[in-house]
Design a protein around this motif. Structure first.
Motif, short mmCIF file in Angstrom:
data_model
loop_
_atom_site.label_atom_id
_atom_site.label_comp_id
_atom_site.label_asym_id
_atom_site.label_seq_id
_atom_site.Cartn_x
_atom_site.Cartn_y
_atom_site.Cartn_z
N LEU A 59 -0.72 19.70 -10.76
CA LEU A 59 0.35 19.84 -11.75
C LEU A 59 -0.18 19.58 -13.16
O LEU A 59 0.17 20.30 -14.11
N SER A 60 -1.04 18.58 -13.29
CA SER A 60 -1.62 18.28 -14.60
C SER A 60 -2.48 19.43 -15.08
O SER A 60 -2.46 19.80 -16.27
N THR A 61 -3.23 20.04 -14.17
CA THR A 61 -4.08 21.18 -14.54
C THR A 61 -3.24 22.37 -14.99
O THR A 61 -3.56 23.04 -15.99
N VAL A 62 -2.15 22.64 -14.25
CA VAL A 62 -1.27 23.76 -14.63
C VAL A 62 -0.64 23.52 -15.99
O VAL A 62 -0.58 24.42 -16.84
N TYR A 70 0.82 -1.21 0.00
CA TYR A 70 0.00 0.00 0.00
C TYR A 70 0.85 1.27 0.00
O TYR A 70 0.47 2.28 -0.59
N SER A 71 2.01 1.22 0.65
CA SER A 71 2.86 2.42 0.72
C SER A 71 3.43 2.80 -0.64
O SER A 71 3.79 3.95 -0.86
N ARG A 72 3.53 1.85 -1.56
CA ARG A 72 4.08 2.15 -2.89
C ARG A 72 3.16 3.05 -3.69
O ARG A 72 3.62 3.76 -4.59
N PHE A 73 1.88 3.05 -3.39
CA PHE A 73 0.95 3.93 -4.13
C PHE A 73 1.22 5.39 -3.79
O PHE A 73 1.03 6.27 -4.63
N ALA A 74 1.67 5.66 -2.56
CA ALA A 74 1.95 7.05 -2.17
C ALA A 74 3.22 7.57 -2.84
O ALA A 74 3.35 8.78 -3.06
N SER A 75 4.18 6.68 -3.13
CA SER A 75 5.45 7.10 -3.73
C SER A 75 5.52 6.84 -5.23
O SER A 75 6.60 6.94 -5.81
N ALA A 76 4.40 6.49 -5.85
CA ALA A 76 4.40 6.23 -7.29
C ALA A 76 4.73 7.51 -8.06
O ALA A 76 4.21 8.59 -7.73
N PRO A 77 5.61 7.45 -9.07
CA PRO A 77 6.00 8.68 -9.80
C PRO A 77 4.84 9.28 -10.59
O PRO A 77 4.73 10.49 -10.70
N ASN A 78 3.98 8.44 -11.14
CA ASN A 78 2.83 8.91 -11.92
C ASN A 78 1.56 8.32 -11.32
O ASN A 78 1.00 7.34 -11.82
N ILE A 79 1.12 8.93 -10.24
CA ILE A 79 -0.06 8.42 -9.56
C ILE A 79 -1.30 8.75 -10.39
O ILE A 79 -1.46 9.87 -10.88
N ARG A 137 -3.19 6.78 3.91
CA ARG A 137 -4.34 7.32 3.17
C ARG A 137 -4.15 8.80 2.88
O ARG A 137 -4.38 9.27 1.76
N ALA A 138 -3.71 9.54 3.91
CA ALA A 138 -3.50 10.97 3.73
C ALA A 138 -2.37 11.24 2.75
O ALA A 138 -2.46 12.15 1.91
N SER A 139 -1.30 10.46 2.81
CA SER A 139 -0.17 10.65 1.89
C SER A 139 -0.59 10.39 0.45
O SER A 139 -0.22 11.13 -0.46
N ILE A 140 -1.37 9.34 0.23
CA ILE A 140 -1.82 9.04 -1.12
C ILE A 140 -2.75 10.13 -1.63
O ILE A 140 -2.67 10.55 -2.80
N ALA A 141 -3.63 10.61 -0.76
CA ALA A 141 -4.53 11.68 -1.17
C ALA A 141 -3.75 12.96 -1.52
O ALA A 141 -4.06 13.64 -2.51
N ASP A 142 -2.73 13.28 -0.72
CA ASP A 142 -1.92 14.47 -1.00
C ASP A 142 -1.16 14.31 -2.32
O ASP A 142 -1.08 15.26 -3.12
N ALA A 143 -0.59 13.14 -2.55
CA ALA A 143 0.14 12.91 -3.80
C ALA A 143 -0.79 13.00 -5.00
O ALA A 143 -0.44 13.58 -6.04
N ARG A 144 -1.98 12.46 -4.85
CA ARG A 144 -2.95 12.53 -5.96
C ARG A 144 -3.40 13.98 -6.21
O ARG A 144 -3.57 14.40 -7.36
N GLN A 145 -3.55 14.75 -5.14
CA GLN A 145 -3.94 16.15 -5.30
C GLN A 145 -2.84 16.97 -5.97
O GLN A 145 -3.12 17.81 -6.84
N ARG A 146 -1.58 16.72 -5.58
CA ARG A 146 -0.47 17.44 -6.22
C ARG A 146 -0.36 17.07 -7.70
O ARG A 146 -0.13 17.94 -8.54
N PRO A 161 -5.20 9.71 -11.44
CA PRO A 161 -6.11 10.67 -10.79
C PRO A 161 -7.13 10.01 -9.87
O PRO A 161 -7.62 10.64 -8.93
N LYS A 162 -7.46 8.74 -10.13
CA LYS A 162 -8.40 8.02 -9.28
C LYS A 162 -7.75 6.73 -8.79
O LYS A 162 -6.89 6.18 -9.47
#
Length: 227
Positions: free
Chosen positions: A119-122, A30-39, A106-115, A41-42
């Motif tokens: 970045l994709s929007t910018v 589960y921790s690998r999802f938070a550190s994935a380079p290209n997470i 959970r919070a780390s994955i959510a933060d990574a997905r939000q970032r 959007p869902k």
């Protein structure tokens, strides 16, 4: 004295330890999802399944800890060993730690997905702006090229500065060697017989050179004669 008809203490502990080991293994995944380079959007199906499995394991462990507590209470609270009490406390502490770890991941994955989404929007906004303003895109390209050229020039200047510094060091060393040579010659001139000895050594080297040259010439003539 009351008796229990459920699993014994040893069996309950064995089940608890097995679930703790499974939880650790799932946390590694589960921790690998938070550190994935290209997470994505869902959440992916694998991420959702892993999180669900962890949650189920935590609930099972909570139930087993309640059973362990009941077992100690029902059997004989006064005669319960200190070792069993310590084991039960350790299982409770591990469960609390794993529950906090799940919340943190959970919070780390959510933060990574939000970032990643921001970045994709910018990037999309920049691409749209450049597409609508081609002259601005060309100017940005020229500025990027200018920046790369400036960095290249900076590297070249650094290399030249190092080369000049090395050359200067060589000059200093040559001057030091010249001074040492002059001092040696001057000291030799002050010692009687040194100049004569140096002259004889030089004459012997020249004589040896003439002999060696004559020998090589004779060998070449013999070789050419028998060809």
């Amino acid at each position: 004295m009351a008796t229990s008809t459920g699993p014994g203490w040893a069996q309950l502990r064995q089940q608890t330890r097995a679930l703790e080991a499974q939880t650790d293994a799932l946390f590694h995944t589960y921790s690998r999802f938070a550190s994935a380079p290209n997470i994505p959007p869902k959440p992916t199906e694998e991420e959702q399944n892993t999180e669900s499995q962890i949650q189920v394991l935590l609930e099972k462990r909570e139930f087993l800890i309640e059973e362990l507590t009941r077992h100690l209470t029902v059997t004989s609270p006064l005669s319960s060993s200190a070792l069993k009490q310590n084991n039960l406390t350790l299982h409770r502490s591990t469960l609390q730690e794993h529950t906090a770890t799940l919340t943190r991941l959970r919070a780390s994955i959510a933060d990574a997905r939000q970032r990643a989404s921001l970045l994709s929007t910018v990037r999309a906004d920049i691409s749209s702006y450049r597409a609508a303003n081609p002259e601005t895109a060309e100017a940005d390209y020229m500025l990027d090229e200018r920046g790369r050229l400036d960095r290249s020039h900076g590297v070249a200047d650094s290399v030249l500065s190092q080369a000049y510094a090395v050359n200067e060091q060589f000059g200093v060393q040559r001057e030091m060697l010249g001074n040492v040579q002059r001092r040696i010659v001057g000291a030799a001139g002050q010692v009687p017989g040194i100049n004569g000895l140096i002259g004889r050594i030089g004459a012997k080297k020249r004589r040896d050179g003439v002999v060696l040259a004559g020998f090589v010439a004779v060998c070449m003539l013999v070789f050419l004669y028998f060809m």
